[in-house]
Design a protein around this motif. Structure first.
Motif, PDB file in Angstrom:
ATOM      1  N   ASP A  26     -10.451  12.970   5.734  1.00  0.00           N
ATOM      2  CA  ASP A  26     -11.472  11.959   5.986  1.00  0.00           C
ATOM      3  C   ASP A  26     -12.818  12.669   6.075  1.00  0.00           C
ATOM      4  O   ASP A  26     -13.114  13.338   7.061  1.00  0.00           O
ATOM      5  CB  ASP A  26     -11.155  11.224   7.286  1.00  0.00           C
ATOM      6  CG  ASP A  26     -12.127  10.090   7.563  1.00  0.00           C
ATOM      7  OD1 ASP A  26     -13.124   9.959   6.826  1.00  0.00           O
ATOM      8  OD2 ASP A  26     -11.880   9.348   8.523  1.00  0.00           O
ATOM      9  N   ARG A  28     -15.800  11.094   5.670  1.00  0.00           N
ATOM     10  CA  ARG A  28     -16.864  10.117   5.893  1.00  0.00           C
ATOM     11  C   ARG A  28     -17.931  10.658   6.827  1.00  0.00           C
ATOM     12  O   ARG A  28     -19.128  10.543   6.537  1.00  0.00           O
ATOM     13  CB  ARG A  28     -16.299   8.827   6.474  1.00  0.00           C
ATOM     14  CG  ARG A  28     -15.304   8.136   5.581  1.00  0.00           C
ATOM     15  CD  ARG A  28     -14.727   6.924   6.232  1.00  0.00           C
ATOM     16  NE  ARG A  28     -14.021   7.312   7.468  1.00  0.00           N
ATOM     17  CZ  ARG A  28     -13.480   6.458   8.313  1.00  0.00           C
ATOM     18  NH1 ARG A  28     -13.544   5.169   8.081  1.00  0.00           N
ATOM     19  NH2 ARG A  28     -12.858   6.880   9.390  1.00  0.00           N
ATOM     20  N   HIS A  29     -17.519  11.240   7.923  1.00  0.00           N
ATOM     21  CA  HIS A  29     -18.482  11.717   8.915  1.00  0.00           C
ATOM     22  C   HIS A  29     -19.260  12.924   8.404  1.00  0.00           C
ATOM     23  O   HIS A  29     -20.448  13.064   8.698  1.00  0.00           O
ATOM     24  CB  HIS A  29     -17.781  12.014  10.239  1.00  0.00           C
ATOM     25  CG  HIS A  29     -17.091  10.803  10.797  1.00  0.00           C
ATOM     26  ND1 HIS A  29     -17.782   9.705  11.267  1.00  0.00           N
ATOM     27  CD2 HIS A  29     -15.779  10.501  10.910  1.00  0.00           C
ATOM     28  CE1 HIS A  29     -16.916   8.784  11.669  1.00  0.00           C
ATOM     29  NE2 HIS A  29     -15.688   9.236  11.452  1.00  0.00           N
ATOM     30  N   ASP A  30     -18.603  13.773   7.630  1.00  0.00           N
ATOM     31  CA  ASP A  30     -19.296  14.921   7.039  1.00  0.00           C
ATOM     32  C   ASP A  30     -20.389  14.447   6.081  1.00  0.00           C
ATOM     33  O   ASP A  30     -21.523  14.943   6.125  1.00  0.00           O
ATOM     34  CB  ASP A  30     -18.317  15.823   6.284  1.00  0.00           C
ATOM     35  CG  ASP A  30     -17.265  16.439   7.189  1.00  0.00           C
ATOM     36  OD1 ASP A  30     -17.577  16.721   8.364  1.00  0.00           O
ATOM     37  OD2 ASP A  30     -16.139  16.618   6.723  1.00  0.00           O
ATOM     38  N   ARG A  32     -21.812  11.439   5.971  1.00  0.00           N
ATOM     39  CA  ARG A  32     -22.847  10.718   6.714  1.00  0.00           C
ATOM     40  C   ARG A  32     -23.794  11.689   7.417  1.00  0.00           C
ATOM     41  O   ARG A  32     -25.003  11.506   7.405  1.00  0.00           O
ATOM     42  CB  ARG A  32     -22.218   9.773   7.734  1.00  0.00           C
ATOM     43  CG  ARG A  32     -23.280   8.963   8.476  1.00  0.00           C
ATOM     44  CD  ARG A  32     -22.723   7.894   9.332  1.00  0.00           C
ATOM     45  NE  ARG A  32     -21.849   8.453  10.352  1.00  0.00           N
ATOM     46  CZ  ARG A  32     -21.262   7.725  11.279  1.00  0.00           C
ATOM     47  NH1 ARG A  32     -21.422   6.422  11.301  1.00  0.00           N
ATOM     48  NH2 ARG A  32     -20.481   8.288  12.173  1.00  0.00           N
ATOM     49  N   ARG A  33     -23.246  12.770   8.002  1.00  0.00           N
ATOM     50  CA  ARG A  33     -24.076  13.758   8.681  1.00  0.00           C
ATOM     51  C   ARG A  33     -25.030  14.430   7.701  1.00  0.00           C
ATOM     52  O   ARG A  33     -26.226  14.579   7.978  1.00  0.00           O
ATOM     53  CB  ARG A  33     -23.200  14.810   9.363  1.00  0.00           C
ATOM     54  CG  ARG A  33     -23.982  15.905  10.079  1.00  0.00           C
ATOM     55  CD  ARG A  33     -23.085  16.997  10.654  1.00  0.00           C
ATOM     56  NE  ARG A  33     -21.988  17.398   9.795  1.00  0.00           N
ATOM     57  CZ  ARG A  33     -22.095  18.233   8.753  1.00  0.00           C
ATOM     58  NH1 ARG A  33     -23.278  18.720   8.409  1.00  0.00           N
ATOM     59  NH2 ARG A  33     -21.043  18.553   8.025  1.00  0.00           N
ATOM     60  N   VAL A  65     -19.785   5.427   3.508  1.00  0.00           N
ATOM     61  CA  VAL A  65     -21.171   5.722   3.876  1.00  0.00           C
ATOM     62  C   VAL A  65     -22.140   4.727   3.251  1.00  0.00           C
ATOM     63  O   VAL A  65     -23.068   4.254   3.905  1.00  0.00           O
ATOM     64  CB  VAL A  65     -21.547   7.178   3.496  1.00  0.00           C
ATOM     65  CG1 VAL A  65     -23.040   7.426   3.607  1.00  0.00           C
ATOM     66  CG2 VAL A  65     -20.773   8.158   4.373  1.00  0.00           C
TER      67      VAL A  65
END
Length: 105
Positions: A26, A28-30, A32-33, A65
């Motif tokens: 996953d 997604r957070h990478d 988005r960051r 994102v």
């Protein structure tokens, strides 16, 4: 499309392939960051790929994102410089497959 749709839309925790299991990371957070920190989306996709991300993982991250549908996420990833070589291979494969199907008719 079927495999990508299964992986992106399924609540199944992993995809069983023969004797081993593949679980997409996953990212997604990478993604988005990176984008939040001012990195252009194309550059961020290049960073993810150089860190070992697969095209499917990138498509899933872009979909989340950007809040777009699967087709748009695929277009974004395949149009990015980071994945243009893969997109060219996919296009060639699809053209050859379509030609083969036409020849079988």
């Amino acid at each position: 499309d079927g495999c990508v749709r299964f992986i992106l839309d399924s609540s199944v925790p992993y995809l069983q392939l023969g004797a081993y299991h593949m679980q997409p990371r996953d990212l997604r957070h990478d993604l988005r960051r990176l984008v939040r920190d001012g990195v252009a989306l194309d550059t961020a996709l290049g960073t993810l790929r150089s860190d070992g991300a697969s095209v499917i993982e990138c498509i899933a991250a872009v979909r989340w994102v950007r809040g777009c549908d699967l087709a748009e996420a695929k277009r974004i990833v395949h149009a990015s410089p980071a994945w243009s070589d893969v997109a060219a291979q996919h296009d060639k494969f699809h053209e050859e497959l379509e030609a083969l199907v036409r020849d079988l008719k």
